[in-house]
Scaffold this active site. Structure first.
Site, PDB file in Angstrom:
ATOM      1  N   TYR A 114       0.854  -1.206   0.000  1.00  0.00           N
ATOM      2  CA  TYR A 114       0.000   0.000   0.000  1.00  0.00           C
ATOM      3  C   TYR A 114       0.888   1.255   0.000  1.00  0.00           C
ATOM      4  O   TYR A 114       0.537   2.295  -0.538  1.00  0.00           O
ATOM      5  CB  TYR A 114      -0.974  -0.022   1.180  1.00  0.00           C
ATOM      6  CG  TYR A 114      -2.179   0.879   0.965  1.00  0.00           C
ATOM      7  CD1 TYR A 114      -3.027   0.696  -0.120  1.00  0.00           C
ATOM      8  CD2 TYR A 114      -2.447   1.930   1.840  1.00  0.00           C
ATOM      9  CE1 TYR A 114      -4.119   1.526  -0.329  1.00  0.00           C
ATOM     10  CE2 TYR A 114      -3.546   2.763   1.651  1.00  0.00           C
ATOM     11  CZ  TYR A 114      -4.368   2.551   0.561  1.00  0.00           C
ATOM     12  OH  TYR A 114      -5.442   3.381   0.357  1.00  0.00           O
TER      13      TYR A 114
ATOM     14  N   LYS B  19      -3.110   8.351   2.958  1.00  0.00           N
ATOM     15  CA  LYS B  19      -4.349   8.141   3.740  1.00  0.00           C
ATOM     16  C   LYS B  19      -4.174   8.631   5.179  1.00  0.00           C
ATOM     17  O   LYS B  19      -5.135   9.112   5.789  1.00  0.00           O
ATOM     18  CB  LYS B  19      -4.761   6.673   3.722  1.00  0.00           C
ATOM     19  CG  LYS B  19      -5.272   6.161   2.369  1.00  0.00           C
ATOM     20  CD  LYS B  19      -6.513   6.885   1.877  1.00  0.00           C
ATOM     21  CE  LYS B  19      -7.186   6.127   0.728  1.00  0.00           C
ATOM     22  NZ  LYS B  19      -8.253   6.922   0.089  1.00  0.00           N
TER      23      LYS B  19
HETATM   24  P1  NAD Z   1     -12.429   3.305  -7.976  1.00  0.00           P
HETATM   25  O1  NAD Z   1     -11.293   3.052  -8.907  1.00  0.00           O
HETATM   26  O2  NAD Z   1     -13.778   2.967  -8.454  1.00  0.00           O
HETATM   27  O3  NAD Z   1     -12.425   4.819  -7.471  1.00  0.00           O
HETATM   28  C1  NAD Z   1     -11.263   5.626  -7.430  1.00  0.00           C
HETATM   29  C2  NAD Z   1     -11.625   6.896  -8.148  1.00  0.00           C
HETATM   30  O4  NAD Z   1     -10.592   7.872  -8.083  1.00  0.00           O
HETATM   31  C3  NAD Z   1     -11.930   6.670  -9.641  1.00  0.00           C
HETATM   32  O5  NAD Z   1     -13.230   7.100  -9.933  1.00  0.00           O
HETATM   33  C4  NAD Z   1     -10.905   7.533 -10.335  1.00  0.00           C
HETATM   34  O6  NAD Z   1     -11.375   8.063 -11.561  1.00  0.00           O
HETATM   35  C5  NAD Z   1     -10.688   8.600  -9.286  1.00  0.00           C
HETATM   36  N1  NAD Z   1      -9.513   9.420  -9.529  1.00  0.00           N
HETATM   37  C6  NAD Z   1      -8.203   9.053  -9.607  1.00  0.00           C
HETATM   38  N2  NAD Z   1      -7.441  10.120  -9.881  1.00  0.00           N
HETATM   39  C7  NAD Z   1      -8.260  11.196  -9.969  1.00  0.00           C
HETATM   40  C8  NAD Z   1      -8.083  12.587 -10.239  1.00  0.00           C
HETATM   41  N3  NAD Z   1      -6.855  13.103 -10.469  1.00  0.00           N
HETATM   42  N4  NAD Z   1      -9.173  13.396 -10.251  1.00  0.00           N
HETATM   43  C9  NAD Z   1     -10.400  12.891 -10.021  1.00  0.00           C
HETATM   44  N5  NAD Z   1     -10.638  11.597  -9.748  1.00  0.00           N
HETATM   45  C10 NAD Z   1      -9.576  10.766  -9.736  1.00  0.00           C
HETATM   46  O7  NAD Z   1     -12.061   2.498  -6.630  1.00  0.00           O
HETATM   47  P2  NAD Z   1     -12.711   2.503  -5.175  1.00  0.00           P
HETATM   48  O8  NAD Z   1     -12.165   1.322  -4.520  1.00  0.00           O
HETATM   49  O9  NAD Z   1     -14.172   2.714  -5.251  1.00  0.00           O
HETATM   50  O10 NAD Z   1     -12.024   3.779  -4.494  1.00  0.00           O
HETATM   51  C11 NAD Z   1     -12.755   4.858  -3.927  1.00  0.00           C
HETATM   52  C12 NAD Z   1     -12.114   5.298  -2.632  1.00  0.00           C
HETATM   53  O11 NAD Z   1     -12.256   4.253  -1.679  1.00  0.00           O
HETATM   54  C13 NAD Z   1     -10.624   5.611  -2.716  1.00  0.00           C
HETATM   55  O12 NAD Z   1     -10.336   6.739  -1.918  1.00  0.00           O
HETATM   56  C14 NAD Z   1     -10.004   4.379  -2.102  1.00  0.00           C
HETATM   57  O13 NAD Z   1      -8.745   4.674  -1.528  1.00  0.00           O
HETATM   58  C15 NAD Z   1     -11.022   4.064  -1.045  1.00  0.00           C
HETATM   59  N6  NAD Z   1     -10.960   2.718  -0.500  1.00  0.00           N
HETATM   60  C16 NAD Z   1     -11.035   1.630  -1.315  1.00  0.00           C
HETATM   61  C17 NAD Z   1     -10.969   0.337  -0.773  1.00  0.00           C
HETATM   62  C18 NAD Z   1     -10.981  -0.889  -1.647  1.00  0.00           C
HETATM   63  O14 NAD Z   1     -10.522  -1.952  -1.194  1.00  0.00           O
HETATM   64  N7  NAD Z   1     -11.504  -0.839  -2.855  1.00  0.00           N
HETATM   65  C19 NAD Z   1     -10.851   0.193   0.613  1.00  0.00           C
HETATM   66  C20 NAD Z   1     -10.795   1.323   1.423  1.00  0.00           C
HETATM   67  C21 NAD Z   1     -10.855   2.578   0.857  1.00  0.00           C
HETATM   68  O1  0WE Z   2      -6.922   2.907  -1.863  1.00  0.00           O
HETATM   69  C1  0WE Z   2      -6.895   1.859  -2.470  1.00  0.00           C
HETATM   70  C2  0WE Z   2      -6.357   1.786  -3.874  1.00  0.00           C
HETATM   71  C3  0WE Z   2      -5.806   3.090  -4.337  1.00  0.00           C
HETATM   72  C4  0WE Z   2      -5.045   3.064  -5.623  1.00  0.00           C
HETATM   73  C5  0WE Z   2      -5.017   2.005  -6.524  1.00  0.00           C
HETATM   74  C6  0WE Z   2      -4.289   2.105  -7.700  1.00  0.00           C
HETATM   75  C7  0WE Z   2      -4.187   0.974  -8.689  1.00  0.00           C
HETATM   76  C8  0WE Z   2      -3.797   1.433 -10.072  1.00  0.00           C
HETATM   77  C9  0WE Z   2      -4.311   4.180  -5.909  1.00  0.00           C
HETATM   78  N1  0WE Z   2      -3.582   4.296  -7.040  1.00  0.00           N
HETATM   79  C10 0WE Z   2      -3.580   3.293  -7.934  1.00  0.00           C
HETATM   80  N2  0WE Z   2      -2.818   3.449  -9.058  1.00  0.00           N
HETATM   81  C11 0WE Z   2      -2.845   2.577 -10.090  1.00  0.00           C
HETATM   82  O2  0WE Z   2      -2.128   2.743 -11.092  1.00  0.00           O
HETATM   83  N3  0WE Z   2      -7.355   0.723  -1.843  1.00  0.00           N
HETATM   84  C12 0WE Z   2      -7.693   0.803  -0.454  1.00  0.00           C
HETATM   85  C13 0WE Z   2      -7.444  -0.605  -2.506  1.00  0.00           C
HETATM   86  C14 0WE Z   2      -6.150  -1.300  -2.237  1.00  0.00           C
HETATM   87  O3  0WE Z   2      -5.062  -1.044  -2.989  1.00  0.00           O
HETATM   88  C15 0WE Z   2      -4.024  -1.766  -2.462  1.00  0.00           C
HETATM   89  C16 0WE Z   2      -4.477  -2.503  -1.360  1.00  0.00           C
HETATM   90  C17 0WE Z   2      -5.851  -2.202  -1.213  1.00  0.00           C
HETATM   91  C18 0WE Z   2      -6.776  -2.718  -0.168  1.00  0.00           C
HETATM   92  C19 0WE Z   2      -2.689  -1.825  -2.842  1.00  0.00           C
HETATM   93  C20 0WE Z   2      -1.821  -2.645  -2.143  1.00  0.00           C
HETATM   94  C21 0WE Z   2      -2.263  -3.370  -1.052  1.00  0.00           C
HETATM   95  C22 0WE Z   2      -3.598  -3.314  -0.655  1.00  0.00           C
END
Ligand code: NAD
Ligand code: 0WE
Length: 262
Positions: A157, A164
């Site tokens: 991460y 975060k």
């Molecule tokens: P997702 O890929 O659907 O959402 C991430 C979003 O960030 C996308 O819509 C992308 O277009 C947007 N984004 C990236 N760069 C950007 C920029 N410069 N301007 C505007 N938008 C931008 O994935 P998700 O998992 O729904 O992620 C949403 C949030 O939830 C994130 O903050 C992520 O860290 C958080 N989160 C995700 C998880 C997981 O396991 N999926 C867990 C905890 C927290």
């Molecule tokens: O916040 C996230 C993911 C955020 C994210 C993911 C990507 C993938 C593609 C930010 N930047 C990028 N850039 C890319 O090019 N999560 C909470 C989901 C997530 O991502 C991980 C996790 C978990 C959970 C990455 C490593 C380990 C665990």
């Protein structure tokens, strides 16, 4: 169905596709009576997001790069116009780091990679707050999405964990400064969910499996569970809650060691 968000106007950032946590929140907020405007990042996503926005009768659906001040200005201007100058909530569901910075060892993170992750994933909440607060004339709520990697080391991460941690501190500082204006600021720390942002992370499937074994509820969470908690935090039911990060992770974060065999 109780309409927890009846009459409220909201703006959601972070919808990329139907799997996005931000989409689940937008849909749930609409179902609970809110009018929800949508923004998305980049032309490539337009094709996916515009039809989703139509499903919830979004009054606008416009592109916005959250690292671009002019884009953010345009987005909040669209909200002000669509909502007659009164905004009630903003959902921040945006995060980004360079892929290499999530795959390589953290000690190799470049200055530029660090700055990018911090800008898009942490500062953007403050950038939204400064534009949202003047429109929250009847009070309001900001909500962001965070992850346990802010608190403890999660392999790979990396720089996102640092971003975060900054985001969660931002929640508290914004809550302190905007509280006197009736604006609440909270975060949801979601457990791992398979979304676009999670796809392409090697080992993510294994992480999901482990999370489901460790968590007290013996499963992972889904987008709908995060969205239900989000509706609560955005609603007047949560009027006494600000500066908080609520874990919606099936309890995973409370565990100090994996459970002994069931
Ligand atoms: P997702 O890929 O659907 O959402 C991430 C979003 O960030 C996308 O819509 C992308 O277009 C947007 N984004 C990236 N760069 C950007 C920029 N410069 N301007 C505007 N938008 C931008 O994935 P998700 O998992 O729904 O992620 C949403 C949030 O939830 C994130 O903050 C992520 O860290 C958080 N989160 C995700 C998880 C997981 O396991 N999926 C867990 C905890 C927290
Ligand atoms: O916040 C996230 C993911 C955020 C994210 C993911 C990507 C993938 C593609 C930010 N930047 C990028 N850039 C890319 O090019 N999560 C909470 C989901 C997530 O991502 C991980 C996790 C978990 C959970 C990455 C490593 C380990 C665990």
């Amino acid at each position: 169905m109780t309409a927890l968000l009846a009459g409220k106007n909201g703006l959601v950032f972070g919808v990329a596709n139907h799997r996005s946590i931000a989409w689940a929140i937008a849909e749930a907020a609409h179902r609970h009576g809110a009018r929800v405007g949508v923004s998305y990042f980049g032309e490539r996503l337009e094709r996916r997001v515009v039809p989703l926005a139509a499903q919830i009768d979004a009054p606008f659906c416009i592109p916005c790069d959250v690292s671009d001040d002019a884009d953010l200005d345009a987005c909040f201007a669209a909200a002000a116009e669509a909502f007659d100058g009164r905004l009630d909530f903003v959902v921040h569901g945006v995060a980004f780091a360079q892929r290499d910075d999530l795959l390589n060892r953290f000690n190799l993170t470049s200055r530029a990679g660090h700055a990018l992750a911090m800008d898009v994933s942490a500062y953007s909440l403050t950038a939204m707050a400064r534009r949202a607060a003047p429109l929250m004339t009847e009070g309001g709520a900001l909500l962001t999405l965070t992850y346990y990697g802010a608190e403890k080391v999660i392999p790979r991460y990396n720089v996102m964990g640092v971003a975060k941690a900054a985001l969660e501190a931002g929640v508290r500082y914004l809550a302190a400064d905007l509280g006197p204006d009736g604006v609440r600021v909270n975060g949801i720390s979601a457990g791992p969910i398979k979304t676009l942002a999670a796809s392409g992370i090697p080992g993510f499937r294994k992480m999901l499996g482990q999370a489901g074994e460790i968590a007290p509820l013996r499963r992972t969470v889904d987008q709908a569970e995060v969205a239900d908690a989000a509706v609560f935090l955005l609603s007047d039911m949560a009027r006494g809650i600000t500066g908080e990060v609520l874990h919606v992770d099936a309890g995973q974060n409370i565990m100090g060691a994996p459970p002994l065999a069931d």
